[in-house]
Write a protein that holds these residues in place. Sequence first.
Motif, PDB file in Angstrom:
ATOM      1  N   LYS A 140       0.828  -1.208   0.000  1.00 26.15           N
ATOM      2  CA  LYS A 140       0.000   0.000   0.000  1.00 26.15           C
ATOM      3  C   LYS A 140       0.865   1.262   0.000  1.00 26.15           C
ATOM      4  O   LYS A 140       0.592   2.217  -0.729  1.00 26.15           O
ATOM      5  CB  LYS A 140      -0.947  -0.014   1.206  1.00 26.15           C
ATOM      6  CG  LYS A 140      -1.836   1.210   1.197  1.00 26.15           C
ATOM      7  CD  LYS A 140      -3.065   1.084   2.058  1.00 26.15           C
ATOM      8  CE  LYS A 140      -3.894   2.369   2.148  1.00 26.15           C
ATOM      9  NZ  LYS A 140      -3.520   3.488   1.329  1.00 26.15           N
ATOM     10  N   GLU A 195       2.201   1.596  -3.543  1.00 25.86           N
ATOM     11  CA  GLU A 195       1.162   1.993  -4.511  1.00 25.86           C
ATOM     12  C   GLU A 195       0.761   3.449  -4.298  1.00 25.86           C
ATOM     13  O   GLU A 195       0.558   4.188  -5.259  1.00 25.86           O
ATOM     14  CB  GLU A 195      -0.078   1.082  -4.416  1.00 25.86           C
ATOM     15  CG  GLU A 195       0.152  -0.374  -4.820  1.00 25.86           C
ATOM     16  CD  GLU A 195       0.812  -0.567  -6.189  1.00 25.86           C
ATOM     17  OE1 GLU A 195       0.561   0.241  -7.103  1.00 25.86           O
ATOM     18  OE2 GLU A 195       1.604  -1.524  -6.342  1.00 25.86           O
ATOM     19  N   ASP A 196       0.648   3.857  -3.038  1.00 28.29           N
ATOM     20  CA  ASP A 196       0.294   5.269  -2.764  1.00 28.29           C
ATOM     21  C   ASP A 196       1.365   6.199  -3.307  1.00 28.29           C
ATOM     22  O   ASP A 196       1.066   7.249  -3.880  1.00 28.29           O
ATOM     23  CB  ASP A 196       0.135   5.504  -1.249  1.00 28.29           C
ATOM     24  CG  ASP A 196      -1.155   4.879  -0.719  1.00 28.29           C
ATOM     25  OD1 ASP A 196      -1.971   4.417  -1.554  1.00 28.29           O
ATOM     26  OD2 ASP A 196      -1.337   4.828   0.518  1.00 28.29           O
ATOM     27  N   GLN A 205       1.034   6.404  -7.039  1.00 30.13           N
ATOM     28  CA  GLN A 205      -0.109   7.242  -7.430  1.00 30.13           C
ATOM     29  C   GLN A 205       0.220   8.719  -7.259  1.00 30.13           C
ATOM     30  O   GLN A 205      -0.128   9.538  -8.105  1.00 30.13           O
ATOM     31  CB  GLN A 205      -1.368   6.878  -6.606  1.00 30.13           C
ATOM     32  CG  GLN A 205      -2.056   5.586  -7.058  1.00 30.13           C
ATOM     33  CD  GLN A 205      -2.223   5.474  -8.573  1.00 30.13           C
ATOM     34  OE1 GLN A 205      -2.605   6.435  -9.252  1.00 30.13           O
ATOM     35  NE2 GLN A 205      -1.895   4.310  -9.141  1.00 30.13           N
ATOM     36  N   SER A 206       0.889   9.059  -6.175  1.00 29.09           N
ATOM     37  CA  SER A 206       1.164  10.489  -5.971  1.00 29.09           C
ATOM     38  C   SER A 206       2.215  10.969  -6.974  1.00 29.09           C
ATOM     39  O   SER A 206       2.150  12.110  -7.442  1.00 29.09           O
ATOM     40  CB  SER A 206       1.489  10.799  -4.508  1.00 29.09           C
ATOM     41  OG  SER A 206       2.859  10.802  -4.293  1.00 29.09           O
ATOM     42  N   LEU A 249       2.387   9.810 -10.057  1.00 34.74           N
ATOM     43  CA  LEU A 249       1.655   9.932 -11.329  1.00 34.74           C
ATOM     44  C   LEU A 249       0.809  11.206 -11.364  1.00 34.74           C
ATOM     45  O   LEU A 249       0.699  11.862 -12.396  1.00 34.74           O
ATOM     46  CB  LEU A 249       0.766   8.698 -11.548  1.00 34.74           C
ATOM     47  CG  LEU A 249       1.497   7.415 -11.949  1.00 34.74           C
ATOM     48  CD1 LEU A 249       0.534   6.227 -11.991  1.00 34.74           C
ATOM     49  CD2 LEU A 249       2.210   7.567 -13.305  1.00 34.74           C
ATOM     50  N   LYS A 250       0.240  11.544 -10.214  1.00 36.22           N
ATOM     51  CA  LYS A 250      -0.605  12.750 -10.145  1.00 36.22           C
ATOM     52  C   LYS A 250       0.170  14.003 -10.504  1.00 36.22           C
ATOM     53  O   LYS A 250      -0.367  14.951 -11.066  1.00 36.22           O
ATOM     54  CB  LYS A 250      -1.175  12.884  -8.732  1.00 36.22           C
ATOM     55  CG  LYS A 250      -2.633  12.499  -8.663  1.00 36.22           C
ATOM     56  CD  LYS A 250      -3.284  13.036  -7.404  1.00 36.22           C
ATOM     57  CE  LYS A 250      -4.304  12.016  -6.917  1.00 36.22           C
ATOM     58  NZ  LYS A 250      -4.146  11.659  -5.525  1.00 36.22           N
ATOM     59  N   GLU A 266       2.054   6.186 -17.176  1.00 36.82           N
ATOM     60  CA  GLU A 266       0.909   5.849 -16.334  1.00 36.82           C
ATOM     61  C   GLU A 266       0.434   4.428 -16.650  1.00 36.82           C
ATOM     62  O   GLU A 266       0.129   3.644 -15.747  1.00 36.82           O
ATOM     63  CB  GLU A 266      -0.221   6.857 -16.554  1.00 36.82           C
ATOM     64  CG  GLU A 266      -1.393   6.528 -15.674  1.00 36.82           C
ATOM     65  CD  GLU A 266      -2.466   7.587 -15.662  1.00 36.82           C
ATOM     66  OE1 GLU A 266      -2.383   8.545 -16.450  1.00 36.82           O
ATOM     67  OE2 GLU A 266      -3.399   7.427 -14.850  1.00 36.82           O
ATOM     68  N   SER A 273       0.507   1.382 -14.006  1.00 35.82           N
ATOM     69  CA  SER A 273      -0.815   0.962 -13.537  1.00 35.82           C
ATOM     70  C   SER A 273      -1.106  -0.494 -13.851  1.00 35.82           C
ATOM     71  O   SER A 273      -2.155  -1.010 -13.482  1.00 35.82           O
ATOM     72  CB  SER A 273      -1.897   1.858 -14.153  1.00 35.82           C
ATOM     73  OG  SER A 273      -1.592   3.198 -13.861  1.00 35.82           O
TER      74      SER A 273
END
Length: 325
Positions: A8, A11-12, A15-16, A18-19, A33, A37
């Motif tokens: 987790k 993955e977090d 994600q941050s 990619l943002k 991405e 992903s």
Amino acid sequence: MQGTDHKKTIEDAIQSYLKKNPSTPTGLYQPIEYMLSLGGKRTRPALALMGCELFDGNSQEVLPAALAIELFHNFTLMHDDIMDNAPLRRNKSTVHKKWDQNTAILSGDVMLVHVYSLLERIKTEKFPAVFSIFNRTASQVCEGQQLDMDFEKEKQVSIGQYLHMIELKTAVLLGASLEIGAILANASEDDAKRLFEFGKELGIAFQLQDDMLDVYGDEKKFGKQKGGDIIDNKKTFLLIRALELSTAYQKEELLNWMMAGERDGAEKIIAVTALYESLNIRDHAKKEMDAHFEKALKSLAGITLPETKKAPLRKLAQALMNREN
Ligand code: IPE
Ligand code: IPE
Ligand code: MG
Ligand code: MG
Ligand code: MG
């Protein structure tokens, strides 16, 4: 923090990352991405976090490095799939197939630039040490990749040359992930080196397993084209040992298949796999893999910490040896 918690955290962090990426030009950023992903085991960042925790370090401090390593790994995969002409990665089309080759090259390039931006975020006095381990390792991965391609064209490669090649292309990155984690946790140089050795031997076993899965895995679970190494004439442990153990007649057959054109791919996979079967090659590869796994465990045992502290690493290593993807 262990096991699923690592997953987790990683993955977090992905994600941050990619943002924060721009959305245009889409041809540059969308493949990143897409690639990130698709999943993946996230083994290397998990090793970095675990290397840090082993020496009671702060996981938050190792997170930018862990993320940088996973990004670097994905960059190498994007380019590796071009080199290997691979159609599938993590059960989806590879980037150069979904887009095109130039897109995969440039998108991979910018990923590598982002790796360095992430490494810039390491704010401790350990930065120079980590940076130099990373740079040494990244060059070694490229060296291994070049050898891997060079060997495709050679008829005779020794097991020693093969082991050297996979140490470079695969194993040192697993070792360095752990070592970087340990260094950021202020482990002693000796302990960091022992942990590197553990990761390196585990990485050699890991690549041997990858070579076996390429022939014997379940394509749906493995997520990559089955038999891709056979088509490419990759000098895997399996092929090298088969060439060593074959009778003159079998050897001629193998060498003939190595000259087969692309059109005969499916037939070539069946024929070469049958030859492997008749020579029991899988057992040989498994034996070699187990030997490196045992060596890895010996290095881990050399670190003078309570067994309970080392248990999560042993567990992860064991799981990697029994994986299907
Ligand atoms: C694939 O690495 C490349 C090799 C070194 C064999 P992984 O098997 O770790 O790939 P992902 O990241 O889990 O997809
Ligand atoms: C690749 O080895 C190792 C890298 C450094 C990318 P492989 O070519 O066997 O990896 P896969 O099977 O495509 O994941
Ligand atoms: Mg490949
Ligand atoms: Mg490759
Ligand atoms: Mg492979």
